[in-house]
Write a protein that holds these residues in place. Sequence first.
Motif, short mmCIF file in Angstrom:
data_model
loop_
_atom_site.label_atom_id
_atom_site.label_comp_id
_atom_site.label_asym_id
_atom_site.label_seq_id
_atom_site.Cartn_x
_atom_site.Cartn_y
_atom_site.Cartn_z
N LEU A 117 -3.17 -3.96 0.51
CA LEU A 117 -3.13 -5.42 0.65
C LEU A 117 -2.72 -6.09 -0.65
CD1 LEU A 117 -6.30 -6.17 2.84
CD2 LEU A 117 -3.92 -6.72 3.42
N MET A 118 -3.34 -5.66 -1.76
CA MET A 118 -3.00 -6.25 -3.07
C MET A 118 -1.52 -6.01 -3.40
SD MET A 118 -6.24 -5.31 -5.47
CE MET A 118 -7.93 -5.42 -4.85
N LEU A 119 -1.07 -4.76 -3.21
CA LEU A 119 0.32 -4.41 -3.52
C LEU A 119 1.28 -5.16 -2.61
CD1 LEU A 119 2.46 -2.71 -4.96
CD2 LEU A 119 2.01 -0.88 -3.32
N GLY A 120 0.99 -5.14 -1.31
CA GLY A 120 1.89 -5.79 -0.35
C GLY A 120 2.01 -7.29 -0.56
N LEU A 121 0.86 -7.96 -0.68
CA LEU A 121 0.89 -9.42 -0.86
C LEU A 121 1.48 -9.80 -2.22
CD1 LEU A 121 -2.61 -10.32 0.65
CD2 LEU A 121 -0.37 -10.77 1.66
N GLY A 122 1.16 -8.99 -3.24
CA GLY A 122 1.72 -9.27 -4.56
C GLY A 122 3.23 -9.11 -4.59
#
Length: 303
Positions: free
Chosen positions: A192-197
């Motif tokens: 989630l962090m990687l994708g949204l970032g």
Amino acid sequence: MFSIIGLILSLGLIMLLAYKGYSTIITAPIVALLTLIVTTGFDSHLMANYTEVYMSGFANFVKSYFPLFMTGALFAILMEKANYAKSISHFITEKLGKNKAILSIVLSGALLTYGGVSLFVVAFITYPIARTLFKEADIPKRLIPGCIALGSFTFTMTAAPGSPEIQNVIPMKYFGTDAFAAPLIGIIASLLMLGLGMFYLTNQAKKAKLNGEGYGNHTEKESNEISIEKLPNIFISVLPILIIFASNLFFSKIYYALVDGTYLENFNTTLSNVSGTWSVIISIVIADLFLVITNYKKIKNLK
């Protein structure tokens, strides 16, 4: 409620002073004293709260985590001096190319911090590479800090299972877990962090391109970068990271699971409270020794 507000304000003040360049070693005790005065007043056992509560907590923190800070700092320095960190960053960026400049910098930072390199060291290592890539791809330079932060300061620092970073280690003592605790939740949170970032950063780059904004005109000091031909082989460069991961997994899941920890009652603790931290410390020490043994001729000023 008033004490919680005071705590938030004191943390904000410490961060502001750190941003302004004041040493946290000096400012933290002063801010703590001011917070006690505001929240408890002069007549509420001020000095007892300061020396017996604040300083006791500070001393316990140093006792628990100084070995981790020390061994981790050594690992970061050795990875930098051996040019292993630069080799990893250059390999990733070379394989992905300038068209994937944002992803290249994010993944470079992620791999290095997941391997145990201090996130502050990673920032200095990846910046020169990011500067070159972004200039070639004509991506605004202002997005570089966000790329470095996404790769180094987010999922590998807090969520990725097995991360040896201090932020992932501190909760172990209180929850009786190891660095690999809750792997499914950790992986989901990391994605989630990687994708949204990545969505945010790539979207900002696209908007900048539509608005005609490129890298920009910047006066930059050239750094003394080692030539790519002289960088160590990528397989050798990632070995210390693999050593930390494998050793941490072994000590966390196998070795300490078989150890009788009843003797720790004499030390007022339990094996579940310390085994996670011990596993990370031992793993980093093994990687440090590997780096010293394999690079003692290259690292001229070892001491």
